[in-house]
Design a protein around this motif. Structure first.
Motif, mmCIF file in Angstrom:
data_model
loop_
_atom_site.group_PDB
_atom_site.id
_atom_site.type_symbol
_atom_site.label_atom_id
_atom_site.label_comp_id
_atom_site.label_asym_id
_atom_site.label_seq_id
_atom_site.Cartn_x
_atom_site.Cartn_y
_atom_site.Cartn_z
ATOM 1 N N TYR A 104 6.286 69.010 -13.564
ATOM 2 C CA TYR A 104 6.007 69.458 -12.207
ATOM 3 C C TYR A 104 7.184 69.293 -11.254
ATOM 4 O O TYR A 104 7.305 70.045 -10.288
ATOM 5 N N ALA A 105 8.028 68.315 -11.495
ATOM 6 C CA ALA A 105 9.052 67.949 -10.523
ATOM 7 C C ALA A 105 10.447 67.960 -11.122
ATOM 8 O O ALA A 105 10.635 67.626 -12.290
ATOM 9 N N ILE A 106 11.421 68.356 -10.302
ATOM 10 C CA ILE A 106 12.837 68.250 -10.641
ATOM 11 C C ILE A 106 13.525 67.508 -9.499
ATOM 12 O O ILE A 106 13.479 67.957 -8.348
ATOM 13 N N ASN A 115 11.998 71.650 -1.956
ATOM 14 C CA ASN A 115 11.778 73.072 -2.194
ATOM 15 C C ASN A 115 10.640 73.274 -3.185
ATOM 16 O O ASN A 115 10.378 72.417 -4.038
ATOM 17 N N LEU A 116 9.980 74.421 -3.062
ATOM 18 C CA LEU A 116 8.924 74.806 -3.994
ATOM 19 C C LEU A 116 9.357 76.044 -4.750
ATOM 20 O O LEU A 116 10.138 76.860 -4.256
ATOM 21 N N SER A 117 8.836 76.182 -5.966
ATOM 22 C CA SER A 117 9.082 77.393 -6.738
ATOM 23 C C SER A 117 8.653 78.621 -5.931
ATOM 24 O O SER A 117 7.600 78.626 -5.291
ATOM 25 N N ARG A 118 9.485 79.659 -5.985
ATOM 26 C CA ARG A 118 9.180 80.872 -5.237
ATOM 27 C C ARG A 118 7.942 81.591 -5.771
ATOM 28 O O ARG A 118 7.379 82.455 -5.089
ATOM 29 N N SER A 119 7.539 81.246 -6.992
ATOM 30 C CA SER A 119 6.340 81.884 -7.545
ATOM 31 C C SER A 119 5.056 81.325 -6.931
ATOM 32 O O SER A 119 3.978 81.886 -7.124
ATOM 33 N N ILE A 120 5.150 80.222 -6.197
ATOM 34 C CA ILE A 120 3.988 79.653 -5.505
ATOM 35 C C ILE A 120 3.892 80.324 -4.142
ATOM 36 O O ILE A 120 4.641 80.008 -3.216
ATOM 37 N N ARG A 121 2.964 81.250 -3.991
ATOM 38 C CA ARG A 121 2.905 82.070 -2.776
ATOM 39 C C ARG A 121 1.732 81.727 -1.861
ATOM 40 O O ARG A 121 1.755 82.048 -0.669
ATOM 41 N N ILE A 145 12.523 69.600 -6.270
ATOM 42 C CA ILE A 145 11.979 70.944 -6.465
ATOM 43 C C ILE A 145 10.648 70.791 -7.193
ATOM 44 O O ILE A 145 10.582 70.130 -8.237
ATOM 45 N N LEU A 146 9.599 71.382 -6.648
ATOM 46 C CA LEU A 146 8.320 71.407 -7.353
ATOM 47 C C LEU A 146 8.221 72.717 -8.122
ATOM 48 O O LEU A 146 8.362 73.798 -7.534
ATOM 49 N N ARG A 147 7.979 72.627 -9.405
ATOM 50 C CA ARG A 147 7.953 73.784 -10.284
ATOM 51 C C ARG A 147 6.636 74.540 -10.166
ATOM 52 O O ARG A 147 5.649 74.043 -9.594
ATOM 53 N N GLU A 160 2.280 61.494 -9.499
ATOM 54 C CA GLU A 160 2.803 60.575 -10.519
ATOM 55 C C GLU A 160 4.099 61.114 -11.121
ATOM 56 O O GLU A 160 5.026 60.350 -11.406
ATOM 57 N N ASP A 161 4.167 62.416 -11.305
ATOM 58 C CA ASP A 161 5.369 63.026 -11.864
ATOM 59 C C ASP A 161 6.551 62.869 -10.905
ATOM 60 O O ASP A 161 7.672 62.554 -11.329
#
Length: 340
Positions: A104-106, A115-121, A145-147, A160-161
């Protein structure tokens, strides 16, 4: 068999994971003898490469090569991360920009900000994840970055991640010891499968599941160069010392549209064929005959296919002879090496 399956097994003593989609092998991860991508070293700088902007380093696993650095002298200590697999006889490729990546996380120590993944709209989902991110990174100067997988995950699991990756990143970046040392290992096949294969799937962990679920049969086919494309068409994926050559054939179909149909099938099938065989570097496609006006259609299909692939691939373009070239990161070990 319809549906998606993730199979976790071993091949001999090597840990392995396979992704099967509708009965076809779509991806394969097998433990090798080379350092895993994601491994982080405390390395010692050795000697610069004049005119290339790179430097060799000493690591516990042998010589590494770092590109794009200036002003670093021999004998300095530097944290670097393995970015892929080296060609035979060459140094381990590394980067000084560290990433701590999970499902989930980087965590990005050198790139602050959240930042959040651009696919999360979805706005509500984004707001909830941003709140989790700010809570998890409170008081930390590193970036996060949240994936895309975080969008449908349990909030506690995401939190937790984030906490686990932050703790690991702070531990590694806070290292002040000296000497060449491995600070953390990259993820093995089973963890990588959990981390990166996020689509809904049946997970099979029984010993011997590669045999009972058709993975070994698929691997026998992948050891050969031929990849069937349907309607008697096929492509041959073969390696040379310089590059990977892909030859597309129409088979017995002599119709006017046969070449275009075979080439489009090649575009859709090529990412999986390269993943399963563990191939990267320079790739040249010798396409079946088709009108020049169809090149854009082929290129768009190829680009779409590689967009869904998790290995960095650059579509370099057409050659004067009408071949299409790609440059692909060496993110897998060649199948011929790990199954030798």
């Amino acid at each position: 068999m319809k549906g998606t399956q993730i199979l976790l097994d071993h091949m001999g003593e090597r840990e392995a994971a396979a992704l099967m989609i509708d009965g076809r092998l779509s991806d394969l991860l097998i433990e090798g003898d080379a350092p895993r991508p994601g491994t982080i070293y405390r390395a010692i700088t050795d000697r610069p490469v004049a005119g290339q902007g790179g430097i060799f380093l000493k690591t516990p696993d042998g010589q590494a090569y770092l590109r794009g650095v200036k002003g670093i002298d021999a004998g300095e200590h530097l944290q670097v991360q393995v970015t892929g697999y080296a060609e035979e006889g060459k140094a381990i490729p590394v980067s000084h920009k560290l990433l701590f990546k999970s499902r989930y996380a980087i965590i990005t120590p050198d790139a602050p900000g959240i930042n959040l993944s651009r696919s999360i709209r979805d706005d509500d989902v984004r707001d909830g994840l941003l709140a989790l991110a700010h809570d998890g990174m409170d008081g930390c100067a590193m970036g996060l970055i949240l994936r895309s997988a975080a969008a449908g995950a349990d909030e506690d699991a995401v939190a937790e991640d984030i906490a686990a990756m932050r703790e690991l990143a702070e531990q590694v970046t806070g290292d002040t010891d000296t000497g060449a040392e491995t600070l953390t290992l990259g993820d093995g096949p089973h963890v990588l499968a959990w981390r990166d294969w996020i689509a809904d799937a049946d997970v099979v962990t029984e010993v011997g599941c590669f045999e009972t679920h058709g993975v070994l049969d698929a691997l026998d086919e992948a050891r050969g160069p031929r990849v069937p494309l349907g309607a008697n068409a096929s492509m041959f994926v073969e390696t040379t010392r310089a590059l990977v050559a892909v030859d597309v054939n129409t088979g017995a179909d002599g119709s006017f549209s046969a070449g275009l149909k075979a080439n489009m099938a090649c575009a859709r099938a090529l990412p999986a064929a390269l993943r399963v065989r563990g191939l990267g570097g320079q790739i040249t496609i010798d396409l079946a005959p088709m009108p020049k006006k169809e090149r854009k259609t082929f290129e768009a299909t190829l680009r779409s296919a590689f967009r869904a692939d998790d290995v960095d691939t650059v579509l370099a373009g057409w050659t004067p002879l009408g071949h299409f070239e790609l440059q692909r990161k060496r993110a897998r070990l060649p199948l011929s090496d790990v199954l030798a």
